[in-house]
Design a protein around this motif. Sequence first.
Motif, PDB file in Angstrom:
ATOM      1  N   ALA A   2      -9.368 -11.146   2.353  1.00  0.00           N
ATOM      2  CA  ALA A   2      -8.795 -12.053   1.356  1.00  0.00           C
ATOM      3  C   ALA A   2      -7.345 -12.396   1.680  1.00  0.00           C
ATOM      4  CB  ALA A   2      -8.885 -11.435  -0.031  1.00  0.00           C
ATOM      5  N   VAL A   3      -6.672 -11.528   2.391  1.00  0.00           N
ATOM      6  CA  VAL A   3      -5.282 -11.783   2.740  1.00  0.00           C
ATOM      7  C   VAL A   3      -5.174 -12.949   3.716  1.00  0.00           C
ATOM      8  CG1 VAL A   3      -3.225 -10.749   3.767  1.00  0.00           C
ATOM      9  CG2 VAL A   3      -4.698  -9.367   2.330  1.00  0.00           C
ATOM     10  N   ILE A   4      -6.152 -13.102   4.577  1.00  0.00           N
ATOM     11  CA  ILE A   4      -6.105 -14.135   5.601  1.00  0.00           C
ATOM     12  C   ILE A   4      -6.694 -15.455   5.113  1.00  0.00           C
ATOM     13  CG2 ILE A   4      -6.904 -14.743   7.911  1.00  0.00           C
ATOM     14  CD1 ILE A   4      -6.981 -11.741   8.520  1.00  0.00           C
ATOM     15  N   THR A   5      -7.766 -15.394   4.331  1.00  0.00           N
ATOM     16  CA  THR A   5      -8.525 -16.600   4.044  1.00  0.00           C
ATOM     17  C   THR A   5      -8.151 -17.301   2.748  1.00  0.00           C
ATOM     18  OG1 THR A   5     -10.260 -15.320   2.957  1.00  0.00           O
ATOM     19  CG2 THR A   5     -10.510 -15.755   5.321  1.00  0.00           C
ATOM     20  N   ARG A   6      -7.507 -16.643   1.831  1.00  0.00           N
ATOM     21  CA  ARG A   6      -7.236 -17.237   0.524  1.00  0.00           C
ATOM     22  C   ARG A   6      -5.899 -17.954   0.508  1.00  0.00           C
ATOM     23  NH1 ARG A   6     -12.217 -17.222  -1.584  1.00  0.00           N
ATOM     24  NH2 ARG A   6     -13.087 -15.169  -1.423  1.00  0.00           N
ATOM     25  N   ARG A   7      -5.753 -18.894  -0.443  1.00  0.00           N
ATOM     26  CA  ARG A   7      -4.517 -19.657  -0.578  1.00  0.00           C
ATOM     27  C   ARG A   7      -3.764 -19.324  -1.849  1.00  0.00           C
ATOM     28  NH1 ARG A   7      -6.578 -25.569   1.387  1.00  0.00           N
ATOM     29  NH2 ARG A   7      -6.981 -24.963   3.533  1.00  0.00           N
ATOM     30  N   GLU A  17      -3.960  -4.985  -2.254  1.00  0.00           N
ATOM     31  CA  GLU A  17      -4.288  -3.788  -3.028  1.00  0.00           C
ATOM     32  C   GLU A  17      -5.607  -3.181  -2.558  1.00  0.00           C
ATOM     33  OE1 GLU A  17      -2.401  -2.174  -5.256  1.00  0.00           O
ATOM     34  OE2 GLU A  17      -0.848  -3.637  -4.795  1.00  0.00           O
ATOM     35  N   LEU A  18      -6.579  -4.021  -2.232  1.00  0.00           N
ATOM     36  CA  LEU A  18      -7.839  -3.501  -1.701  1.00  0.00           C
ATOM     37  C   LEU A  18      -7.634  -2.795  -0.358  1.00  0.00           C
ATOM     38  CD1 LEU A  18     -10.331  -6.354  -2.571  1.00  0.00           C
ATOM     39  CD2 LEU A  18     -10.314  -4.039  -3.469  1.00  0.00           C
ATOM     40  N   LEU A  19      -6.742  -3.321   0.463  1.00  0.00           N
ATOM     41  CA  LEU A  19      -6.434  -2.663   1.734  1.00  0.00           C
ATOM     42  C   LEU A  19      -5.806  -1.286   1.509  1.00  0.00           C
ATOM     43  CD1 LEU A  19      -4.988  -5.666   3.767  1.00  0.00           C
ATOM     44  CD2 LEU A  19      -7.137  -4.483   4.165  1.00  0.00           C
ATOM     45  N   PHE A  20      -4.904  -1.200   0.543  1.00  0.00           N
ATOM     46  CA  PHE A  20      -4.295   0.097   0.218  1.00  0.00           C
ATOM     47  C   PHE A  20      -5.352   1.077  -0.298  1.00  0.00           C
ATOM     48  CE2 PHE A  20       0.082  -1.907  -0.474  1.00  0.00           C
ATOM     49  CZ  PHE A  20       0.539  -1.462   0.753  1.00  0.00           C
ATOM     50  N   ILE A  45       1.691   8.962  -1.535  1.00  0.00           N
ATOM     51  CA  ILE A  45       2.691   8.021  -1.033  1.00  0.00           C
ATOM     52  C   ILE A  45       2.155   6.591  -1.065  1.00  0.00           C
ATOM     53  CG2 ILE A  45       3.937   7.315   1.055  1.00  0.00           C
ATOM     54  CD1 ILE A  45       4.174  10.340   1.707  1.00  0.00           C
ATOM     55  N   VAL A  46       0.910   6.402  -0.643  1.00  0.00           N
ATOM     56  CA  VAL A  46       0.319   5.062  -0.638  1.00  0.00           C
ATOM     57  C   VAL A  46       0.146   4.553  -2.065  1.00  0.00           C
ATOM     58  CG1 VAL A  46      -1.749   3.743  -0.036  1.00  0.00           C
ATOM     59  CG2 VAL A  46      -0.769   5.324   1.604  1.00  0.00           C
ATOM     60  N   MET A  47      -0.216   5.424  -3.000  1.00  0.00           N
ATOM     61  CA  MET A  47      -0.350   5.002  -4.396  1.00  0.00           C
ATOM     62  C   MET A  47       0.988   4.552  -4.965  1.00  0.00           C
ATOM     63  SD  MET A  47      -3.070   7.773  -5.884  1.00  0.00           S
ATOM     64  CE  MET A  47      -2.787   7.323  -7.574  1.00  0.00           C
ATOM     65  N   ALA A  48       2.055   5.286  -4.665  1.00  0.00           N
ATOM     66  CA  ALA A  48       3.381   4.883  -5.135  1.00  0.00           C
ATOM     67  C   ALA A  48       3.807   3.565  -4.495  1.00  0.00           C
ATOM     68  CB  ALA A  48       4.389   5.982  -4.824  1.00  0.00           C
ATOM     69  N   LEU A  49       3.535   3.416  -3.216  1.00  0.00           N
ATOM     70  CA  LEU A  49       3.861   2.171  -2.523  1.00  0.00           C
ATOM     71  C   LEU A  49       3.074   0.996  -3.094  1.00  0.00           C
ATOM     72  CD1 LEU A  49       5.325   0.858  -0.070  1.00  0.00           C
ATOM     73  CD2 LEU A  49       3.245   1.296   1.210  1.00  0.00           C
ATOM     74  N   ALA A  50       1.800   1.199  -3.379  1.00  0.00           N
ATOM     75  CA  ALA A  50       0.974   0.131  -3.935  1.00  0.00           C
ATOM     76  C   ALA A  50       1.447  -0.275  -5.327  1.00  0.00           C
ATOM     77  CB  ALA A  50      -0.491   0.568  -3.978  1.00  0.00           C
ATOM     78  N   ALA A  51       1.842   0.689  -6.127  1.00  0.00           N
ATOM     79  CA  ALA A  51       2.333   0.373  -7.464  1.00  0.00           C
ATOM     80  C   ALA A  51       3.640  -0.413  -7.400  1.00  0.00           C
ATOM     81  CB  ALA A  51       2.519   1.652  -8.264  1.00  0.00           C
TER      82      ALA A  51
END
Length: 75
Positions: A2-7, A17-20, A45-51
Amino acid sequence: MAVITRRNAVVVLMGVELLFNAANLNFIAFAPADPLHQGRVWVLIVMALAAAEAAVALAIVLRVARLWGSVDLTD
């Protein structure tokens, strides 16, 4: 994908968020193989970064939507 194909910027943020979440799932899945259990630390760490990323990026997207009237990334 979705990061590449969506506008739409909001959909792109959901893709990030799905990647995280996928990374967190891999950390948890392979945590038993790690004798030091460092996967759990990385999940926190990833959860804190995602938030933080979600809060800051959504604030930026809302500000851009107010200024330009659109969240389309091609504009």
